[in-house]
Design a protein around this motif. Structure first.
Motif, short mmCIF file in Angstrom:
data_model
loop_
_atom_site.label_atom_id
_atom_site.label_comp_id
_atom_site.label_asym_id
_atom_site.label_seq_id
_atom_site.Cartn_x
_atom_site.Cartn_y
_atom_site.Cartn_z
N LEU A 185 0.83 -1.22 0.00
CA LEU A 185 0.00 0.00 0.00
C LEU A 185 0.86 1.26 0.00
CD1 LEU A 185 -2.86 -0.88 2.53
CD2 LEU A 185 -3.11 -0.39 0.08
N MET A 186 1.94 1.24 0.78
CA MET A 186 2.83 2.40 0.83
C MET A 186 3.56 2.59 -0.49
SD MET A 186 4.37 2.48 4.70
CE MET A 186 4.43 0.77 5.17
N GLU A 187 4.04 1.50 -1.06
CA GLU A 187 4.85 1.60 -2.28
C GLU A 187 4.04 2.03 -3.48
OE1 GLU A 187 7.35 -1.89 -2.72
OE2 GLU A 187 7.93 -1.74 -0.61
N VAL A 188 2.79 1.58 -3.58
CA VAL A 188 1.97 2.01 -4.72
C VAL A 188 1.19 3.28 -4.40
CG1 VAL A 188 1.79 -0.30 -5.70
CG2 VAL A 188 0.00 0.52 -4.18
N GLN A 189 1.32 3.75 -3.19
CA GLN A 189 0.75 5.01 -2.72
C GLN A 189 -0.78 5.08 -2.85
OE1 GLN A 189 3.09 7.90 -4.88
NE2 GLN A 189 4.79 7.70 -3.43
N LEU A 190 -1.43 3.94 -2.53
CA LEU A 190 -2.88 3.96 -2.45
C LEU A 190 -3.33 4.74 -1.22
CD1 LEU A 190 -4.04 0.39 -3.51
CD2 LEU A 190 -4.25 2.52 -4.78
#
Length: 120
Positions: A81-86
């Motif tokens: 979630l953090m890496e794809v910035q959802l």
């Protein structure tokens, strides 16, 4: 940390995960990750409660290992979630740290239980 305190922390983690999932975007990625993390993020509390009712040391240990696996999987979904910035990373940092700390507690408990079983 007492059993009751750990039960409460795991339940609070589950509540925070549920609230997070409710805020994810209604996109294919948001729904897919939401479905995964709600399962992995809520099951440690239930599995720990079951472990506390274990019929034997082996049963207790096996259920603790399930808690460990689910907490580790939840870390993965939070990282994703953090890496794809959802969700903004800064909104997930505290949740991630709590999950990480709970995982360390469970890993330590597993090691302690294995040591006890080996000494019997």
């Amino acid at each position: 940390m007492t059993t009751i305190e750990l039960k409460n922390r795991l339940k609070e983690l589950a509540i925070r995960i549920i609230r997070l999932v409710d805020k994810l975007p209604n996109t294919p990625a948001g729904r897919a990750i939401g479905n995964q993390i709600i399962r992995s993020g809520t099951s440690p509390a239930a599995n720990y409660r079951a472990a506390c009712l274990g019929k034997s040391d082996k049963d207790f240990l096996n259920k603790l290992k399930m808690v460990e696996e689910e907490l580790d999987e939840t870390l993965y979904w939070l990282e994703l979630l953090m890496e794809v910035q959802l969700v903004k990373s800064e909104l997930l940092v505290d949740l991630y740290k709590e999950n990480e700390e709970l995982l360390k507690i469970i890993v330590s408990s597993i090691a302690t239980m294995k040591g006890r079983m080996n000494n019997k």
